[in-house]
Design a protein around this motif. Structure first.
Motif, PDB file in Angstrom:
ATOM      1  N   LYS A 122       0.826  -1.214   0.000  1.00  0.00           N
ATOM      2  CA  LYS A 122       0.000   0.000   0.000  1.00  0.00           C
ATOM      3  C   LYS A 122       0.858   1.260   0.000  1.00  0.00           C
ATOM      4  O   LYS A 122       0.466   2.283  -0.549  1.00  0.00           O
ATOM      5  N   LEU A 123       2.009   1.192   0.669  1.00  0.00           N
ATOM      6  CA  LEU A 123       2.838   2.381   0.800  1.00  0.00           C
ATOM      7  C   LEU A 123       3.955   2.445  -0.240  1.00  0.00           C
ATOM      8  O   LEU A 123       4.852   3.284  -0.156  1.00  0.00           O
ATOM      9  N   GLY A 124       3.882   1.556  -1.222  1.00  0.00           N
ATOM     10  CA  GLY A 124       4.850   1.617  -2.316  1.00  0.00           C
ATOM     11  C   GLY A 124       6.253   1.225  -1.897  1.00  0.00           C
ATOM     12  O   GLY A 124       7.237   1.716  -2.458  1.00  0.00           O
ATOM     13  N   SER A 137      15.236   6.583   0.731  1.00  0.00           N
ATOM     14  CA  SER A 137      15.176   8.044   0.754  1.00  0.00           C
ATOM     15  C   SER A 137      14.384   8.498   1.984  1.00  0.00           C
ATOM     16  O   SER A 137      13.707   7.690   2.626  1.00  0.00           O
ATOM     17  N   GLY A 138      14.445   9.770   2.269  1.00  0.00           N
ATOM     18  CA  GLY A 138      13.721  10.320   3.425  1.00  0.00           C
ATOM     19  C   GLY A 138      12.224  10.043   3.363  1.00  0.00           C
ATOM     20  O   GLY A 138      11.611   9.640   4.349  1.00  0.00           O
ATOM     21  N   GLY A 139      11.656  10.230   2.187  1.00  0.00           N
ATOM     22  CA  GLY A 139      10.217  10.006   2.030  1.00  0.00           C
ATOM     23  C   GLY A 139       9.840   8.549   2.217  1.00  0.00           C
ATOM     24  O   GLY A 139       8.786   8.222   2.766  1.00  0.00           O
ATOM     25  N   MET A 140      10.710   7.664   1.760  1.00  0.00           N
ATOM     26  CA  MET A 140      10.462   6.234   1.945  1.00  0.00           C
ATOM     27  C   MET A 140      10.553   5.848   3.414  1.00  0.00           C
ATOM     28  O   MET A 140       9.779   5.025   3.891  1.00  0.00           O
ATOM     29  N   ARG A 143       7.387   6.696   5.033  1.00  0.00           N
ATOM     30  CA  ARG A 143       6.343   5.707   4.726  1.00  0.00           C
ATOM     31  C   ARG A 143       6.567   4.401   5.471  1.00  0.00           C
ATOM     32  O   ARG A 143       5.605   3.728   5.860  1.00  0.00           O
ATOM     33  N   ASP A 167       8.656  16.309  -0.199  1.00  0.00           N
ATOM     34  CA  ASP A 167       8.334  17.174  -1.349  1.00  0.00           C
ATOM     35  C   ASP A 167       6.842  17.114  -1.692  1.00  0.00           C
ATOM     36  O   ASP A 167       6.126  16.218  -1.271  1.00  0.00           O
ATOM     37  N   GLU A 169       4.930  16.434  -4.236  1.00  0.00           N
ATOM     38  CA  GLU A 169       4.304  15.298  -4.922  1.00  0.00           C
ATOM     39  C   GLU A 169       4.070  14.147  -3.940  1.00  0.00           C
ATOM     40  O   GLU A 169       2.986  13.557  -3.882  1.00  0.00           O
ATOM     41  N   LEU A 170       5.091  13.851  -3.177  1.00  0.00           N
ATOM     42  CA  LEU A 170       4.973  12.767  -2.205  1.00  0.00           C
ATOM     43  C   LEU A 170       3.979  13.147  -1.105  1.00  0.00           C
ATOM     44  O   LEU A 170       3.217  12.305  -0.623  1.00  0.00           O
ATOM     45  N   SER A 173       0.572  12.251  -2.213  1.00  0.00           N
ATOM     46  CA  SER A 173       0.256  10.822  -2.203  1.00  0.00           C
ATOM     47  C   SER A 173       0.109  10.317  -0.767  1.00  0.00           C
ATOM     48  O   SER A 173      -0.700   9.429  -0.494  1.00  0.00           O
TER      49      SER A 173
HETATM   50  P1  ADP Z   1      12.163  11.205  -2.355  1.00  0.00           P
HETATM   51  O1  ADP Z   1      13.456  10.653  -2.886  1.00  0.00           O
HETATM   52  O2  ADP Z   1      11.765  12.491  -2.999  1.00  0.00           O
HETATM   53  O3  ADP Z   1      12.089  11.248  -0.869  1.00  0.00           O
HETATM   54  P2  ADP Z   1      10.519   8.867  -2.195  1.00  0.00           P
HETATM   55  O4  ADP Z   1      11.554   7.811  -2.347  1.00  0.00           O
HETATM   56  O5  ADP Z   1       9.992   9.143  -0.898  1.00  0.00           O
HETATM   57  O6  ADP Z   1      11.062  10.200  -2.888  1.00  0.00           O
HETATM   58  O7  ADP Z   1       9.308   8.516  -3.157  1.00  0.00           O
HETATM   59  C1  ADP Z   1       9.534   7.793  -4.357  1.00  0.00           C
HETATM   60  C2  ADP Z   1       8.257   7.758  -5.161  1.00  0.00           C
HETATM   61  O8  ADP Z   1       7.252   6.988  -4.499  1.00  0.00           O
HETATM   62  C3  ADP Z   1       7.689   9.129  -5.379  1.00  0.00           C
HETATM   63  O9  ADP Z   1       7.658   9.405  -6.771  1.00  0.00           O
HETATM   64  C4  ADP Z   1       6.288   9.075  -4.818  1.00  0.00           C
HETATM   65  O10 ADP Z   1       5.352   9.695  -5.664  1.00  0.00           O
HETATM   66  C5  ADP Z   1       5.983   7.582  -4.718  1.00  0.00           C
HETATM   67  N1  ADP Z   1       5.072   7.317  -3.588  1.00  0.00           N
HETATM   68  C6  ADP Z   1       4.962   8.063  -2.481  1.00  0.00           C
HETATM   69  N2  ADP Z   1       4.021   7.595  -1.652  1.00  0.00           N
HETATM   70  C7  ADP Z   1       3.493   6.515  -2.242  1.00  0.00           C
HETATM   71  C8  ADP Z   1       2.472   5.589  -1.902  1.00  0.00           C
HETATM   72  N3  ADP Z   1       1.751   5.693  -0.773  1.00  0.00           N
HETATM   73  N4  ADP Z   1       2.210   4.581  -2.728  1.00  0.00           N
HETATM   74  C9  ADP Z   1       2.895   4.481  -3.872  1.00  0.00           C
HETATM   75  N5  ADP Z   1       3.876   5.338  -4.261  1.00  0.00           N
HETATM   76  C10 ADP Z   1       4.176   6.327  -3.474  1.00  0.00           C
END
Ligand code: ADP
Ligand code: ADP
Length: 226
Positions: A122-124, A137-140, A143, A167, A169-170, A173
């Motif tokens: 669900k969280l990719g 990455s920080g966004g990952m 999640r 960022d 975009e993230l 999502s």
């Molecule tokens: P960043 O390097 O900018 O921190 P991330 O690694 O966090 O990026 O995100 C990688 C990609 O995963 C992004 O393009 C984002 O759109 C996508 N993403 C973010 N949240 C989800 C989600 N809940 N489910 C699927 N894909 C996601």
């Protein structure tokens, strides 16, 4: 019963600083609630108390009617918390970080594995399941914290500044994901210092400043008064 009830909550740190001056508010089941306030207002202190990382110095907290002082283990079963700091081992694998958490809630291994797959997908993050956390990455990592907090499918999910440093975009999502689990019945509370974030996601709001609640209302009526 309220999903969260906070009454006269106080925190004075050991150095004498009064971070919470007796705050009260309630969050109803099914709500998407924002605790909004500037840096230093007392948001993280409040969340720290909820997950027993911070010892309160006064007041009462109940989660779905269960007083955290009377039965913290039962309250904890209903609560998922996503703190601001990454507090997993950087050298552990993504799958294991989430799955191990299931054990802390007394979940059978097979169920923990099933839920781990469900939430990593669900969280990719499913493609990253065998990576060490430090490779993300920080966004990952953010999640990953959310997946781990959901493993026991808590009725109340609390996130401390979930999109800080994420960022745009993230951020969108993540918002969609949180709205989805809220629509499925999970009560959500998030802290933020962006009014914009509270406005686009939340129904009700409490504004905290210098350890006091200065406003507690619906987003709609708050926007009208601005
Ligand atoms: P960043 O390097 O900018 O921190 P991330 O690694 O966090 O990026 O995100 C990688 C990609 O995963 C992004 O393009 C984002 O759109 C996508 N993403 C973010 N949240 C989800 C989600 N809940 N489910 C699927 N894909 C996601
Ligand atoms: P927020 O999350 O709203 O930014 P915090 O709850 O982190 O605010 O902090 C509230 C206040 O308490 C701040 O002024 C902070 O400096 C202070 N504070 C936080 N932790 C401690 C501590 N361990 N000892 C003393 N003061 C602290």
């Amino acid at each position: 019963t309220a999903a969260l009830s906070i009454k006269n909550l106080e925190k004075t740190y050991d150095n004498g600083f009064r971070a919470l001056k007796g705050i009260s508010f309630e969050v109803q089941p099914g709500d998407f609630f924002a605790l909004l306030g500037p840096n230093g207002a007392g948001k993280s202190t409040t969340i720290g108390i909820l997950c027993s990382l911070v010892r309160k110095t006064g007041g009462e907290v109940s989660i779905f009617g269960i007083d955290i002082d009377r039965d913290f283990p039962a309250a904890k079963q209903m609560l998922g918390v996503v703190p601001q700091e990454f507090n997993f081992s950087q050298f552990e694998k993504v799958f294991d970080i989430v799955c191990t958490q299931g054990g802390f809630y007394g979940m059978p291994r097979a169920l923990a594995e099933e839920r781990t797959e469900k939430y990593l997908r669900k969280l990719g993050l499913w493609d990253k399941r065998d990576s060490q956390a430090r490779m993300l990455s920080g966004g990952m990592k953010r999640r990953l914290m959310i997946a781990r907090a959901l493993i026991h499918e808590p009725r109340l999910l609390i996130l401390d500044e979930p999109t800080a440093g994420v960022d745009i975009e993230l951020r969108r999502s993540m918002w969609e994901f949180l709205q989805e689990i809220n629509a499925q019945g999970t009560t959500i509370i998030l802290t933020t210092h962006y009014l914009e974030e509270a406005e686009s996601l939340c129904r009700n709001i409490a504004i905290i400043d210098k350890g006091d609640i200065i406003e507690n209302t619906s987003i709609k009526s708050l926007i009208k008064t601005l």
